[in-house]
Design an enzyme around this catalytic site. Structure first.
Site, PDB file in Angstrom:
ATOM      1  N   HIS A 158      28.228  14.767  17.703  1.00  0.00           N
ATOM      2  CA  HIS A 158      29.693  14.912  17.663  1.00  0.00           C
ATOM      3  C   HIS A 158      30.142  15.875  18.777  1.00  0.00           C
ATOM      4  O   HIS A 158      30.871  16.842  18.535  1.00  0.00           O
ATOM      5  CB  HIS A 158      30.177  15.398  16.293  1.00  0.00           C
ATOM      6  CG  HIS A 158      31.604  15.004  16.012  1.00  0.00           C
ATOM      7  ND1 HIS A 158      32.073  14.655  14.783  1.00  0.00           N
ATOM      8  CD2 HIS A 158      32.678  14.898  16.854  1.00  0.00           C
ATOM      9  CE1 HIS A 158      33.369  14.376  14.857  1.00  0.00           C
ATOM     10  NE2 HIS A 158      33.756  14.508  16.134  1.00  0.00           N
ATOM     11  N   ILE A 159      29.688  15.545  19.991  1.00  0.00           N
ATOM     12  CA  ILE A 159      29.953  16.425  21.140  1.00  0.00           C
ATOM     13  C   ILE A 159      30.978  15.813  22.091  1.00  0.00           C
ATOM     14  O   ILE A 159      31.118  16.275  23.221  1.00  0.00           O
ATOM     15  CB  ILE A 159      28.651  16.739  21.925  1.00  0.00           C
ATOM     16  CG1 ILE A 159      27.933  15.432  22.354  1.00  0.00           C
ATOM     17  CG2 ILE A 159      27.731  17.628  21.111  1.00  0.00           C
ATOM     18  CD1 ILE A 159      26.813  15.640  23.361  1.00  0.00           C
ATOM     19  N   GLY A 160      31.688  14.772  21.623  1.00  0.00           N
ATOM     20  CA  GLY A 160      32.655  14.110  22.502  1.00  0.00           C
ATOM     21  C   GLY A 160      33.613  15.074  23.186  1.00  0.00           C
ATOM     22  O   GLY A 160      33.879  14.973  24.381  1.00  0.00           O
ATOM     23  N   ALA A 161      34.132  16.032  22.429  1.00  0.00           N
ATOM     24  CA  ALA A 161      35.132  16.959  22.976  1.00  0.00           C
ATOM     25  C   ALA A 161      34.494  18.246  23.484  1.00  0.00           C
ATOM     26  O   ALA A 161      35.193  19.151  23.933  1.00  0.00           O
ATOM     27  CB  ALA A 161      36.161  17.293  21.904  1.00  0.00           C
TER      28      ALA A 161
ATOM     29  N   GLU B 125      27.494  14.295   8.597  1.00  0.00           N
ATOM     30  CA  GLU B 125      27.106  15.081   9.777  1.00  0.00           C
ATOM     31  C   GLU B 125      26.617  16.463   9.356  1.00  0.00           C
ATOM     32  O   GLU B 125      27.303  17.139   8.593  1.00  0.00           O
ATOM     33  CB  GLU B 125      28.288  15.199  10.745  1.00  0.00           C
ATOM     34  CG  GLU B 125      28.671  13.849  11.319  1.00  0.00           C
ATOM     35  CD  GLU B 125      29.805  13.898  12.339  1.00  0.00           C
ATOM     36  OE1 GLU B 125      30.260  15.006  12.679  1.00  0.00           O
ATOM     37  OE2 GLU B 125      30.216  12.819  12.793  1.00  0.00           O
TER      38      GLU B 125
ATOM     39  N   ARG C   9      44.576   6.659  23.762  1.00  0.00           N
ATOM     40  CA  ARG C   9      44.232   7.579  24.868  1.00  0.00           C
ATOM     41  C   ARG C   9      42.787   7.395  25.320  1.00  0.00           C
ATOM     42  O   ARG C   9      42.519   7.173  26.512  1.00  0.00           O
ATOM     43  CB  ARG C   9      44.422   9.035  24.412  1.00  0.00           C
ATOM     44  CG  ARG C   9      45.854   9.490  24.309  1.00  0.00           C
ATOM     45  CD  ARG C   9      45.905  10.912  23.771  1.00  0.00           C
ATOM     46  NE  ARG C   9      45.459  10.932  22.387  1.00  0.00           N
ATOM     47  CZ  ARG C   9      46.276  10.968  21.340  1.00  0.00           C
ATOM     48  NH1 ARG C   9      47.570  11.051  21.513  1.00  0.00           N
ATOM     49  NH2 ARG C   9      45.814  10.956  20.114  1.00  0.00           N
TER      50      ARG C   9
HETATM   51  P1  NAD Z   1      44.878   7.420  19.809  1.00  0.00           P
HETATM   52  O1  NAD Z   1      45.756   7.644  18.649  1.00  0.00           O
HETATM   53  O2  NAD Z   1      45.386   7.716  21.169  1.00  0.00           O
HETATM   54  O3  NAD Z   1      44.339   5.916  19.808  1.00  0.00           O
HETATM   55  C1  NAD Z   1      43.894   5.266  18.651  1.00  0.00           C
HETATM   56  C2  NAD Z   1      44.315   3.818  18.778  1.00  0.00           C
HETATM   57  O4  NAD Z   1      43.764   3.103  17.670  1.00  0.00           O
HETATM   58  C3  NAD Z   1      45.842   3.620  18.727  1.00  0.00           C
HETATM   59  O5  NAD Z   1      46.278   2.923  19.878  1.00  0.00           O
HETATM   60  C4  NAD Z   1      46.062   2.806  17.462  1.00  0.00           C
HETATM   61  O6  NAD Z   1      47.096   1.850  17.609  1.00  0.00           O
HETATM   62  C5  NAD Z   1      44.717   2.125  17.302  1.00  0.00           C
HETATM   63  N1  NAD Z   1      44.437   1.668  15.951  1.00  0.00           N
HETATM   64  C6  NAD Z   1      44.804   2.219  14.773  1.00  0.00           C
HETATM   65  N2  NAD Z   1      44.339   1.467  13.736  1.00  0.00           N
HETATM   66  C7  NAD Z   1      43.665   0.428  14.302  1.00  0.00           C
HETATM   67  C8  NAD Z   1      42.958  -0.674  13.774  1.00  0.00           C
HETATM   68  N3  NAD Z   1      42.870  -0.887  12.447  1.00  0.00           N
HETATM   69  N4  NAD Z   1      42.365  -1.513  14.635  1.00  0.00           N
HETATM   70  C9  NAD Z   1      42.445  -1.327  15.982  1.00  0.00           C
HETATM   71  N5  NAD Z   1      43.132  -0.316  16.544  1.00  0.00           N
HETATM   72  C10 NAD Z   1      43.715   0.561  15.709  1.00  0.00           C
HETATM   73  O7  NAD Z   1      43.547   8.259  19.494  1.00  0.00           O
HETATM   74  P2  NAD Z   1      42.457   8.783  20.545  1.00  0.00           P
HETATM   75  O8  NAD Z   1      42.833  10.134  21.011  1.00  0.00           O
HETATM   76  O9  NAD Z   1      42.189   7.695  21.520  1.00  0.00           O
HETATM   77  O10 NAD Z   1      41.203   8.980  19.558  1.00  0.00           O
HETATM   78  C11 NAD Z   1      40.455   7.878  19.085  1.00  0.00           C
HETATM   79  C12 NAD Z   1      39.378   8.347  18.124  1.00  0.00           C
HETATM   80  O11 NAD Z   1      38.495   9.264  18.774  1.00  0.00           O
HETATM   81  C13 NAD Z   1      39.890   9.072  16.879  1.00  0.00           C
HETATM   82  O12 NAD Z   1      39.172   8.609  15.749  1.00  0.00           O
HETATM   83  C14 NAD Z   1      39.503  10.498  17.125  1.00  0.00           C
HETATM   84  O13 NAD Z   1      39.321  11.166  15.906  1.00  0.00           O
HETATM   85  C15 NAD Z   1      38.201  10.315  17.875  1.00  0.00           C
HETATM   86  N6  NAD Z   1      37.754  11.502  18.621  1.00  0.00           N
HETATM   87  C16 NAD Z   1      36.439  11.809  18.624  1.00  0.00           C
HETATM   88  C17 NAD Z   1      35.990  12.938  19.325  1.00  0.00           C
HETATM   89  C18 NAD Z   1      34.532  13.287  19.377  1.00  0.00           C
HETATM   90  O14 NAD Z   1      34.217  14.455  19.520  1.00  0.00           O
HETATM   91  N7  NAD Z   1      33.638  12.337  19.309  1.00  0.00           N
HETATM   92  C19 NAD Z   1      36.912  13.744  19.995  1.00  0.00           C
HETATM   93  C20 NAD Z   1      38.243  13.366  20.015  1.00  0.00           C
HETATM   94  C21 NAD Z   1      38.669  12.232  19.323  1.00  0.00           C
END
Ligand code: NAD
Length: 302
Positions: free
Chosen positions: A276-279, A258, A148
Site C-alpha cells: 500500500h505504497i501508492g502514495a 493489510e 484522476r
Molecule cells: P477519482 O475519484 O478521481 O476516480 C475514481 C473514478 O472511479 C471516478 O471517475 C468514478 O466515476 C469512477 N467510478 C466510481 N464507481 C465506479 C464503478 N462502479 N465502476 C467504474 N468506475 C467507477 O479517484 P482517484 O484519485 O483516481 O483514486 C482511485 C482509487 O485509488 C481510490 O480507490 C483511492 O482510494 C485509491 N488510492 C490508492 C492509493 C494507494 O496508496 N494505493 C493512493 C491514493 C488513492
C-alpha cells in the site's frame, strides 16, 4: 485561530499554516489527549490516523474544519461533522501521479518478471529461459475508473505504445474520449484488455467487482493490477485464476486485509506485491501537506 496537527504533515504545509494561525504539532497524540484539548482548536489535521470520531467532534466546541491530508475519509466521521456544521476537507489529488507511476511499475514488473528475476539472481540461479516476458508496447490497457489516477496511468501507458480503453459509468463517452481512451462496458473491457488496471473507490458497487466470472472472461495472457483498494478484487477468485493459469499475472498494492499475512497469494510466483505504497513518495507527501494547509486556510478564511 488555533490548529491542531495530529499527524506527520510536510514542513512546507506547517509553515503555510503558521503564517495564518497558531499551530500545535502533536503527531502520535492519543484519542484521550485529543479529547482533553480539542475544545481549544478551530481546526484539526490528520492523515489516515488518528480517527476523528463523533465523541471528538462533539467535544470540539470551537471546531470549524477537520482536514485529512491525502485520500479517503474512512477515519473521519463525515456525517457527524456535517451535523455539527464542521467543514471536512482533504487532498486526494496530491498522490495521483505517484499512484499512477506505481501502477505502471507493477505492469512492467509482472510483464517482464522483474521481481522473479531479481529473486533468482540473488539465489545465484541464472534461468533466463524461464524469464521470457511480454512487451506492453502495442497492447490494450483497460482502465476501470477513469478519474484522476486512471487518466494519469493512461498517459504513461500511451507514451509506452499501449492503446487505452476505459469503463466508468459516471462519465460520458465524450469525457472518456477526451482523456484519450475508448469507452466500453465492463464486460467488453475485460474481454478485450491485455492489461486491466483498477482505479475505483471501494463502494458497494465495486466490492468484488472482479471475481470468478470476470477472470473467466479475461484473455489467458491478461495481467490485472490493483492499486485502488483491497476488496475490489475477490482475492480467493484471483488465487484460483493465478494457480489455474486463467491469467498471466497480477500486481497488487492493496489487499482485503493489510498486511496480507495469511493470504494464499503470497504462495504465487506470478503476482508482484507491494505494501500500500501508492502514495508513499516524498513528492506526494509534500504536495499533500501543502494542499491540506491551503484547504484549511480557505475553509477558515472564507
Ligand atoms: P477519482 O475519484 O478521481 O476516480 C475514481 C473514478 O472511479 C471516478 O471517475 C468514478 O466515476 C469512477 N467510478 C466510481 N464507481 C465506479 C464503478 N462502479 N465502476 C467504474 N468506475 C467507477 O479517484 P482517484 O484519485 O483516481 O483514486 C482511485 C482509487 O485509488 C481510490 O480507490 C483511492 O482510494 C485509491 N488510492 C490508492 C492509493 C494507494 O496508496 N494505493 C493512493 C491514493 C488513492
Amino acid at each position: 485561530m488555533k490548529i491542531l496537527v495530529a499527524s506527520d504533515i510536510a514542513e512546507e504545509g506547517i509553515s503555510k499554516l503558521r503564517n495564518e494561525f497558531e499551530v500545535d504539532v502533536r503527531k502520535g497524540i492519543s484519542k484521550e489527549e485529543i479529547l482533553s484539548i480539542i475544545d481549544c482548536y478551530d481546526g484539526v489535521i490528520v492523515r489516515s490516523k488518528p480517527s476523528i470520531t463523533e465523541e471528538i467532534i462533539q467535544k470540539g466546541k470551537n471546531l470549524k474544519v477537520v482536514a485529512r491530508a491525502g485520500v479517503g475519509l474512512d477515519n473521519v466521521d463525515v456525517n457527524c461533522c456535517q451535523g455539527f456544521g464542521v467543514k471536512v476537507v482533504n487532498s486526494p489529488q496530491a498522490s495521483s501521479d505517484s499512484v499512477a507511476e506505481l501502477a505502471f511499475g507493477l505492469m512492467l514488473a509482472v510483464s517482464r518478471n522483474i521481481a522473479r528475476a531479481d529473486k533468482l539472481t540473488r539465489e545465484k540461479r541464472w534461468e533466463k529461459k524461464s524469464l521470457i516476458g511480454h512487451e506492453l508496447n502495442g497492447k490494450i490497457l483497460g482502465i476501470v475508473g477513469f478519474g484522476r489516477i486512471g487518466r494519469n496511468v493512461g498517459k504513461i501507458a500511451k507514451a509506452c505504445g499501449m492503446s487505452l480503453i476505459a469503463y466508468d459509468p459516471y462519465l460520458t463517452n465524450e469525457q472518456i474520449k477526451g482523456g484519450g481512451a475508448e469507452p466500453f462496458s465492463l464486460e467488453e473491457l475485460i474481454e478485450r484488455s491485455d492489461v486491466i488496471t483498477l482505479h475505483v473507490p471501494l463502494i458497494e458497487s465495486t466490492r468484488n467487482m472482479i471475481s470468478d466470472k470476470e477472470f473467466e472472461m479475461m484473455k489467458s495472457n491478461a495481467i490485472i493490477i490493483n492499486t485502488s483498494r483491497g476488496g475490489i478484487i475477490d482475492e480467493e477468485a484471483l488465487y484460483r485464476a493465478l494457480t489455474r493459469g486463467k491469467i498471466l499475472g497480477a500486481g497488487l498494492d492493496v489487499f482485503e486485509e493489510e498486511p496480507p499475512l495469511n493470504s494464499k497469494l503470497l504462495e504465487c510466483d506470478n503476482v508482484v506485491l507491494t505494501q500500500h505504497i501508492g502514495a508513499s513518495t516524498y513528492e506526494a507527501q509534500k504536495r499533500a501537506g501543502i494542499i491540506i494547509a491551503e484547504e484549511v486556510i480557505k475553509a477558515l478564511k472564507c
